[in-house]
Design an enzyme around this catalytic site. Structure first.
Site, short mmCIF file in Angstrom:
data_model
loop_
_atom_site.label_atom_id
_atom_site.label_comp_id
_atom_site.label_asym_id
_atom_site.label_seq_id
_atom_site.Cartn_x
_atom_site.Cartn_y
_atom_site.Cartn_z
N ARG A 54 -21.29 25.22 9.78
CA ARG A 54 -20.02 25.59 10.43
C ARG A 54 -18.93 24.56 10.19
O ARG A 54 -17.76 24.81 10.42
CB ARG A 54 -20.24 25.76 11.93
N HIS A 86 8.04 33.34 -15.19
CA HIS A 86 9.12 33.22 -14.18
C HIS A 86 9.00 31.92 -13.43
O HIS A 86 9.21 31.87 -12.21
CB HIS A 86 9.05 34.42 -13.23
N LYS A 142 -16.79 26.91 8.36
CA LYS A 142 -17.20 28.24 7.91
C LYS A 142 -16.51 29.32 8.72
O LYS A 142 -16.17 30.37 8.20
CB LYS A 142 -18.71 28.41 8.03
N CYS A 146 -16.91 23.85 15.65
CA CYS A 146 -18.01 23.24 16.40
C CYS A 146 -19.22 24.16 16.51
O CYS A 146 -19.09 25.37 16.47
CB CYS A 146 -17.54 22.91 17.81
N GLU A 205 -8.46 34.43 -5.78
CA GLU A 205 -9.75 34.05 -5.18
C GLU A 205 -10.40 32.95 -6.02
O GLU A 205 -10.98 31.99 -5.48
CB GLU A 205 -10.65 35.28 -5.07
N ASN A 235 -16.85 24.46 22.50
CA ASN A 235 -16.18 24.84 21.25
C ASN A 235 -14.92 25.58 21.67
O ASN A 235 -14.98 26.51 22.46
CB ASN A 235 -17.09 25.75 20.41
N GLY A 236 -13.77 25.15 21.16
CA GLY A 236 -12.51 25.82 21.51
C GLY A 236 -11.43 24.79 21.78
O GLY A 236 -11.61 23.60 21.56
N LYS A 258 -11.54 29.34 -4.52
CA LYS A 258 -12.91 28.81 -4.67
C LYS A 258 -12.88 27.41 -5.26
O LYS A 258 -13.52 26.49 -4.77
CB LYS A 258 -13.73 29.70 -5.62
N GLU A 278 -11.15 24.73 -2.83
CA GLU A 278 -11.78 24.41 -1.54
C GLU A 278 -13.08 23.63 -1.69
O GLU A 278 -13.51 22.96 -0.76
CB GLU A 278 -12.01 25.67 -0.72
N TRP A 322 -16.15 19.62 15.30
CA TRP A 322 -15.11 19.69 14.26
C TRP A 322 -13.84 19.28 14.97
O TRP A 322 -13.32 20.02 15.80
CB TRP A 322 -15.02 21.12 13.73
#
Ligand code: AGP
Length: 607
Positions: free
Chosen positions: A27, A503, A602, A2, A480, A99-100, A484, A487, A73
């Protein structure tokens, strides 16, 4: 996560709030709303979806003189207009954004219902608004103080009351909240991006602090009502660094910015006279550094991958046992704190709860934890026992790119310091500095391959799955690259050590599943070529990111992306760029929201 913006002052507040919400979009959110004072009482306007939906229903003529805004969010309750913030109490005279996560909200909700409160949403936030109403006896600050003492969980919140025009009360515990100090106006916000166009004077609230704000004044206190005097800091970033600067997306801008951000991260920190580095914020003497027998790095996501690279380098260059751990795993593993072990918490935002709480657990057990952060004044930066700002500049795209290479830069300099305190020779130290300083120009060479990388992305992005393979210090880079891609393009991707393909993962190989190999011209080169042949012989399609001039890959790979030749430990910087661009162009081709991929935030300030 948020985003919060609050304003009291002489500007038309609806305009300030909407501008602030635009800055906070990065965000991650799924609904938005504002509450603005007016002679007829609070005007609350909310909408689900992107901010443009809210902008479409807000009166075009700016209005109001104080107000609060929020990008939500969703955590508790679905994405609906009624769950969007701001929320109010029964009277509609108290409005709040938050926010939280309030962990005891259900019990509090029941208590409020027993007292006759009627709640309209499924959120934990609305409970706070009604609690304030319950506690309010004319003093808004006292009502908020009393309310937060009942809350279990995390909050960054801003409260307004119709009977207290030109006043806001903010409170912080576990979710970021900063105060912008203007001339006859004040701001409260989740981060600097929302206020930097108006003021660079900022106060960082700490957990357990409450602030009462009017256009001309502010007063901070702790939960026991003790007044706290706060220093005003100056935000070092420039407002224009939050702009796209002509790029189509923040992510593309931040990919290209790496030839400058890496330079910023090295500025004043490489010492040719002594062939070593300097990191002022470590807060450790040479004697203390010499006592370090082990390094443990905690982080999440991309920052974890930067930690993996750093661990490889520390062992190989400085001879110090080192490993990286996923912060949320370490926290709940009841970690053993060994003596002479130095911990690092790597976090771009400095607010990732998994990393923050793992750091606090390590510190509780007596460990020394250094923070490697980008956002100045962030919680991890402030609570760590010292550390390094990576100076990559604001990273707005959800997908981390320049922060990744800047985090590596900081850890490479730390490795140089430690290596030169141990067995690295003066000459080797100078060579290390030469190679580091040569990276930015090498990145510019790679940027010239962008059209080719775009073509490769278009060729392979219509696939269900993508494999990324690397060895040694490039194994984390493969991981990484997979992160990338997945996502922002939503293609399943997996990164792993190239030798591991036999394997198990080799069962996945088919002509539809591209395998991207990071092929470096070092001691592992021939091993990787063998791994490529194992894939090729089973009909797999291969993309190779290889050192320029490597003839071996052309006979095996279907497509080749070249990077300049360099020494083994510098390849992670170079190999990252094609993977970032591959993800970017794949997401673009698939019509994804590149800068704000679905479901992502973010800064992940929840567990
Ligand atoms: C990286 O592209 C992701 N956005 C995510 O994995 C991120 O790296 C992770 O959430 C950690 O964030 P931090 O560096 O701010 O702690």
């Amino acid at each position: 996560m948020c985003g919060i913006i609050g304003y009291v002052g002489k500007k038309p507040s609806s305009e300030v709030l909407l501008e602030g919400l635009k800055r906070l979009e990065y965000r991650g959110y799924d609904s938005a709303g504002i509450c603005v004072d007016s002679p007829e009482g609070f005007k609350i306007i909310k909408s689900t979806g992107k901010l443009k939906n809210l902008l479409a229903i807000v009166p075009p003529r700016p209005f109001g003189h104080n107000g609060i805004g929020h990008t939500r969010w969703a955590t508790h309750g679905g994405v609906t207009e009624s769950n969007a913030h701001p929320h109010t109490d029964c009277s509609g005279k108290i409005a709040i954004v938050h926010n939280g996560i309030i962990e005891n909200y259900e019990k509090l909700r029941e208590l409020l219902k027993d007292k006759g409160h009627s709640l309209k949403s499924d959120t934990d936030t609305e409970v706070i608004a009604h609690l304030i109403e319950q506690c309010y006896k004319g003093d808004l600050t006292k009502a908020v103080l009393e309310t937060v003492s009942l809350l279990k969980g995390t909050y960054g919140l801003v409260v307004m009351h119709q009977d207290h025009p030109d006043m806001m009360v903010g409170a912080r515990n576990g979710s970021p909240l900063i105060m912008g100090v203007g001339d006859g106006e004040m701001f409260l916000a989740s981060d600097a991006s929302a206020i930097i166009s108006y003021t660079k004077q900022v106060i960082y609230l700490q957990d357990g602090e409450i602030v009462t704000v009017t256009p001309e004044s502010f007063q901070t206190m702790d939960l026991d009502e003790n007044i706290i005097n706060k220093d005003i800091d100056i935000i070092e970033w420039q407002a224009e660094s939050f702009e796209k600067a002509g790029y189509d997306h923040y992510m593309l801008k931040e990919i290209y910015e790496q030839s400058e951000s890496i330079v910023r991260g090295m500025k004043g920190r490489l010492d040719r006279t002594h062939a070593t580095g300097h990191l002022g914020g470590l807060n450790m003497t040479t004697e203390e550094l010499l006592k370090v027998e082990r390094v443990v790095i905690i982080a999440a996501g991309t920052s974890y991958h930067a930690g993996l690279v750093a661990a490889y380098l520390l062992e190989s260059m400085a001879g110090i046992p080192a490993h990286a751990e996923i912060a949320s795993e370490l926290r709940y593993r009841n970690p053993i704190i060994e003596k002479n072990t130095l911990y690092f918490a790597i976090s771009q935002s400095g607010e990732t709860m998994d990393t923050l709480y793992a750091m606090r657990e390590l510190q509780r057990k007596g460990a020394r934890v250094l923070g490697i952060c980008n956002v100045v004044g962030s919680t991890i930066a402030r609570e760590s026992d010292g550390g390094v700002y990576i100076h990559s500049g604001p990273e707005i795209a959800v997908a981390s790119t320049k922060a990744f290479t800047s985090q590596m830069t900081a850890m490479y300099i730390f490795t140089l310091i430690m290596a030169r305190l141990r067995n690295m020779s003066f000459e080797d130290g100078l060579e290390f500095i030469d190679e580091m300083e040569a990276v930015p120009e090498k990145l510019k060479t790679i940027f010239k391959s962008a059209p080719k990388i775009e073509a490769i992305a278009k060729k392979y992005c219509h696939t269900e799955s993508f494999l990324f393979l690397g060895r040694g210090i490039n194994y984390p880079v493969a991981m990484e690259g997979a992160l990338k891609l997945k996502e922002i393009s939503y293609i399943h991707a997996e990164g792993f050590s190239a030798a591991e393909i036999k394997h198990g993962p080799i069962a996945l190989i088919n002509e539809k599943t591209p395998s991207l190999f990071l092929v470096t011209d070092d001691r592992l080169h021939d091993k990787i070529i063998s791994n490529m042949k194992e894939v090729k012989s089973r009909g797999g399609k291969i993309i190779a990111v290889a050192a320029e001039g490597d003839k071996d890959v052309y006979g095996i790979a279907d497509d080749v992306i070249e990077v300049p030749k360099t020494v083994e430990y510098i390849y992670p910087f170079l190999m990252s760029i094609p993977l970032q661009l591959l993800a970017y162009y794949s997401a673009l081709e698939l019509g994804r929201d590149v800068d704000q991929p679905k479901n992502l935030a973010k800064s992940v300030t929840v567990e």
